[in-house]
Each structure stands twice: as C-alpha cells, then as structure tokens.
Write a protein that holds these residues in place. Structure first.
Motif, PDB file in Angstrom:
ATOM      1  N   ILE A 198       0.384  -1.053  -0.190  1.00 16.68           N
ATOM      2  CA  ILE A 198       0.328  -0.007  -0.063  1.00 16.68           C
ATOM      3  C   ILE A 198       0.942   1.392   0.374  1.00 16.68           C
ATOM      4  CG2 ILE A 198      -1.930  -0.999   1.405  1.00 16.68           C
ATOM      5  CD1 ILE A 198      -1.363   0.088   3.858  1.00 16.68           C
ATOM      6  N   THR A 199       0.310   2.258  -0.281  1.00 12.18           N
ATOM      7  CA  THR A 199       1.331   3.518  -0.502  1.00 12.18           C
ATOM      8  C   THR A 199       0.931   4.268   0.352  1.00 12.18           C
ATOM      9  OG1 THR A 199      -0.691   4.451  -1.709  1.00 12.18           O
ATOM     10  CG2 THR A 199       0.978   3.418  -3.409  1.00 12.18           C
ATOM     11  N   GLU A 200       2.085   5.409   0.450  1.00 13.07           N
ATOM     12  CA  GLU A 200       1.603   6.199   2.188  1.00 13.07           C
ATOM     13  C   GLU A 200       0.765   7.344   2.075  1.00 13.07           C
ATOM     14  OE1 GLU A 200       5.583   9.110   2.574  1.00 13.07           O
ATOM     15  OE2 GLU A 200       6.754   7.468   2.007  1.00 13.07           O
ATOM     16  N   ASP A 201       0.237   7.217   1.066  1.00 13.28           N
ATOM     17  CA  ASP A 201      -1.431   7.974   1.096  1.00 13.28           C
ATOM     18  C   ASP A 201      -2.517   7.183   1.100  1.00 13.28           C
ATOM     19  OD1 ASP A 201       0.221  10.135  -0.205  1.00 13.28           O
ATOM     20  OD2 ASP A 201      -0.430   9.315  -2.796  1.00 13.28           O
ATOM     21  N   GLU A 202      -2.207   6.163   0.695  1.00  9.02           N
ATOM     22  CA  GLU A 202      -3.291   4.895   1.628  1.00  9.02           C
ATOM     23  C   GLU A 202      -3.735   4.518   2.800  1.00  9.02           C
ATOM     24  OE1 GLU A 202      -4.226   1.906  -2.324  1.00  9.02           O
ATOM     25  OE2 GLU A 202      -2.309   1.721  -1.442  1.00  9.02           O
ATOM     26  N   VAL A 203      -2.149   5.358   3.321  1.00  2.67           N
ATOM     27  CA  VAL A 203      -2.242   4.514   4.592  1.00  2.67           C
ATOM     28  C   VAL A 203      -2.974   6.158   5.743  1.00  2.67           C
ATOM     29  CG1 VAL A 203       0.064   4.769   6.570  1.00  2.67           C
ATOM     30  CG2 VAL A 203      -0.080   3.094   4.478  1.00  2.67           C
ATOM     31  N   GLU A 204      -2.228   7.118   4.869  1.00  2.41           N
ATOM     32  CA  GLU A 204      -2.932   8.391   5.920  1.00  2.41           C
ATOM     33  C   GLU A 204      -4.575   8.147   5.113  1.00  2.41           C
ATOM     34  OE1 GLU A 204      -2.661  11.855   7.188  1.00  2.41           O
ATOM     35  OE2 GLU A 204      -1.144  10.635   6.992  1.00  2.41           O
ATOM     36  N   ASP A 205      -4.812   7.652   4.086  1.00  3.77           N
ATOM     37  CA  ASP A 205      -6.634   8.089   3.457  1.00  3.77           C
ATOM     38  C   ASP A 205      -7.090   6.696   5.112  1.00  3.77           C
ATOM     39  OD1 ASP A 205      -6.282   9.128   1.435  1.00  3.77           O
ATOM     40  OD2 ASP A 205      -6.650   8.067   0.511  1.00  3.77           O
ATOM     41  N   GLU A 206      -6.538   5.617   5.575  1.00  2.00           N
ATOM     42  CA  GLU A 206      -6.903   4.666   6.243  1.00  2.00           C
ATOM     43  C   GLU A 206      -6.585   5.705   7.883  1.00  2.00           C
ATOM     44  OE1 GLU A 206      -8.310   2.026   6.448  1.00  2.00           O
ATOM     45  OE2 GLU A 206      -8.033   1.678   4.372  1.00  2.00           O
ATOM     46  N   ILE A 207      -5.501   5.760   7.967  1.00  2.00           N
ATOM     47  CA  ILE A 207      -5.866   6.910   9.380  1.00  2.00           C
ATOM     48  C   ILE A 207      -6.912   8.149   9.713  1.00  2.00           C
ATOM     49  CG2 ILE A 207      -4.049   8.980  10.655  1.00  2.00           C
ATOM     50  CD1 ILE A 207      -1.802   6.986   9.500  1.00  2.00           C
ATOM     51  N   GLN A 208      -6.853   9.122   8.858  1.00  2.00           N
ATOM     52  CA  GLN A 208      -7.402  10.148   8.537  1.00  2.00           C
ATOM     53  C   GLN A 208      -9.042   9.760   8.721  1.00  2.00           C
ATOM     54  OE1 GLN A 208      -7.346  13.052   8.831  1.00  2.00           O
ATOM     55  NE2 GLN A 208      -4.712  12.589   8.288  1.00  2.00           N
ATOM     56  N   ALA A 209      -9.724   8.660   7.605  1.00  7.76           N
ATOM     57  CA  ALA A 209     -10.795   8.422   8.034  1.00  7.76           C
ATOM     58  C   ALA A 209     -11.621   7.087   9.789  1.00  7.76           C
ATOM     59  CB  ALA A 209     -11.217   6.556   7.452  1.00  7.76           C
ATOM     60  N   ALA A 210     -10.328   6.523  10.081  1.00  7.97           N
ATOM     61  CA  ALA A 210     -10.123   6.096  11.448  1.00  7.97           C
ATOM     62  C   ALA A 210     -10.330   7.402  12.718  1.00  7.97           C
ATOM     63  CB  ALA A 210      -8.754   5.606  12.081  1.00  7.97           C
ATOM     64  N   ARG A 211      -9.403   8.337  12.112  1.00  2.32           N
ATOM     65  CA  ARG A 211      -9.883   9.932  13.423  1.00  2.32           C
ATOM     66  C   ARG A 211     -11.265  10.015  12.876  1.00  2.32           C
ATOM     67  NH1 ARG A 211      -4.213  12.786  12.439  1.00  2.32           N
ATOM     68  NH2 ARG A 211      -3.043  11.089  13.227  1.00  2.32           N
ATOM     69  N   ARG A 212     -12.109  10.690  12.317  1.00  2.00           N
ATOM     70  CA  ARG A 212     -12.993  10.546  11.678  1.00  2.00           C
ATOM     71  C   ARG A 212     -14.199   9.873  11.944  1.00  2.00           C
ATOM     72  NH1 ARG A 212     -10.522  11.897   6.566  1.00  2.00           N
ATOM     73  NH2 ARG A 212     -11.867   9.845   5.928  1.00  2.00           N
ATOM     74  N   GLU A 213     -14.143   8.371  11.979  1.00  2.00           N
ATOM     75  CA  GLU A 213     -15.003   7.285  13.141  1.00  2.00           C
ATOM     76  C   GLU A 213     -14.964   7.335  14.780  1.00  2.00           C
ATOM     77  OE1 GLU A 213     -14.731   3.017  12.603  1.00  2.00           O
ATOM     78  OE2 GLU A 213     -14.351   3.589  10.756  1.00  2.00           O
ATOM     79  N   ARG A 214     -13.847   8.010  15.264  1.00  2.00           N
ATOM     80  CA  ARG A 214     -13.900   7.820  16.464  1.00  2.00           C
ATOM     81  C   ARG A 214     -14.315   9.459  16.948  1.00  2.00           C
ATOM     82  NH1 ARG A 214      -7.534   7.560  17.498  1.00  2.00           N
ATOM     83  NH2 ARG A 214      -7.751   9.637  16.495  1.00  2.00           N
ATOM     84  N   ARG A 215     -14.223  10.741  16.215  1.00  2.00           N
ATOM     85  CA  ARG A 215     -14.884  11.723  15.878  1.00  2.00           C
ATOM     86  C   ARG A 215     -16.271  11.227  16.579  1.00  2.00           C
ATOM     87  NH1 ARG A 215     -10.862  14.115  12.436  1.00  2.00           N
ATOM     88  NH2 ARG A 215      -9.050  14.334  13.955  1.00  2.00           N
ATOM     89  N   ALA A 216     -16.907  11.208  15.462  1.00  2.00           N
ATOM     90  CA  ALA A 216     -18.043  10.907  15.060  1.00  2.00           C
ATOM     91  C   ALA A 216     -18.677  10.084  16.554  1.00  2.00           C
ATOM     92  CB  ALA A 216     -18.319  10.070  14.261  1.00  2.00           C
ATOM     93  N   SER A 217     -17.997   9.382  16.914  1.00  2.00           N
ATOM     94  CA  SER A 217     -18.422   8.058  17.929  1.00  2.00           C
ATOM     95  C   SER A 217     -18.170   9.510  19.071  1.00  2.00           C
ATOM     96  CB  SER A 217     -17.704   6.723  17.965  1.00  2.00           C
ATOM     97  OG  SER A 217     -16.548   7.177  18.270  1.00  2.00           O
ATOM     98  N   GLN A 218     -17.061   9.772  19.021  1.00  2.00           N
ATOM     99  CA  GLN A 218     -17.213  10.389  20.390  1.00  2.00           C
ATOM    100  C   GLN A 218     -18.264  11.837  21.021  1.00  2.00           C
ATOM    101  OE1 GLN A 218     -12.821  12.263  20.395  1.00  2.00           O
ATOM    102  NE2 GLN A 218     -11.985  10.256  21.507  1.00  2.00           N
ATOM    103  N   GLN A 219     -18.945  12.183  19.402  1.00  2.00           N
ATOM    104  CA  GLN A 219     -19.755  13.557  19.877  1.00  2.00           C
ATOM    105  C   GLN A 219     -21.269  12.410  19.501  1.00  2.00           C
ATOM    106  OE1 GLN A 219     -19.489  15.096  15.526  1.00  2.00           O
ATOM    107  NE2 GLN A 219     -17.644  16.499  16.460  1.00  2.00           N
ATOM    108  N   GLU A 220     -21.419  10.923  19.305  1.00  2.00           N
ATOM    109  CA  GLU A 220     -22.747  10.501  19.664  1.00  2.00           C
ATOM    110  C   GLU A 220     -22.364  10.396  21.322  1.00  2.00           C
ATOM    111  OE1 GLU A 220     -22.496   7.311  17.427  1.00  2.00           O
ATOM    112  OE2 GLU A 220     -22.980   7.826  15.776  1.00  2.00           O
ATOM    113  N   ALA A 221     -21.535  10.317  21.976  1.00  3.35           N
ATOM    114  CA  ALA A 221     -21.686   9.870  23.092  1.00  3.35           C
ATOM    115  C   ALA A 221     -22.103  10.891  24.095  1.00  3.35           C
ATOM    116  CB  ALA A 221     -20.412   9.052  23.746  1.00  3.35           C
TER     117      ALA A 221
END
Length: 81
Positions: free
Chosen positions: A58-81
């Motif tokens: 996988i490329t560095e861009d793909e890794v970065e995309d995965e990191i950003q997606a995980a961060r967005r998901e974490r933020r969304a779950s924290q806002q729901e709580a």
C-alpha cells in the motif's frame, strides 16, 4: 484428575496461605516466561503467513487515508456519546 494433580493439591493444602500465594505467584511467573519465550515464534509465524498472502503493497497516501478515516470515525463516535 491426574495423579500428579492430586499430589499438587494435597501438598498445597499442607501449606499456609502465604506460601500458597507464593506458589501461585511463581506459577504465574513461569507461565509469563513461557509466553515471552513463545512470542518470537508466533511473530515469525504471523509474518510468514502475511508473506504467503502476497498482498500488494500500500502507498503512503493509502495509509494516510486510512488514518484520517479512523480519526473521523472516532470523532463521530465521541460526539454521539
């Protein structure tokens, strides 16, 4: 129960509680040492299975995309709580 297990139990019953606790600590120590000793082999086996999958790199861009997606998901779950 095996004969050796019966022997262990009988001998443990003869010990004062403090000594039984020491035996338990020692058994835990031995188990942890075995676990640590087995870790390199488990890692090696896991790496061999990964290599056998022959997945494309996988490329560095793909890794970065995965990191950003995980961060967005974490933020969304924290806002729901």
């Amino acid at each position: 129960m095996t004969p050796i297990e019966s022997q262990w139990i009988e001998r443990l019953k003869q010990l004062p509680p403090k000594r039984v606790a020491e035996v338990l600590d020692f058994v835990a120590f031995l188990a942890a040492r075995e676990e640590r000793a087995a870790a390199p082999q488990r890692l090696s086996d896991g790496l061999a299975r990964l290599v056998a999958l022959a997945l494309p790199a996988i490329t560095e861009d793909e890794v970065e995309d995965e990191i950003q997606a995980a961060r967005r998901e974490r933020r969304a779950s924290q806002q729901e709580a």
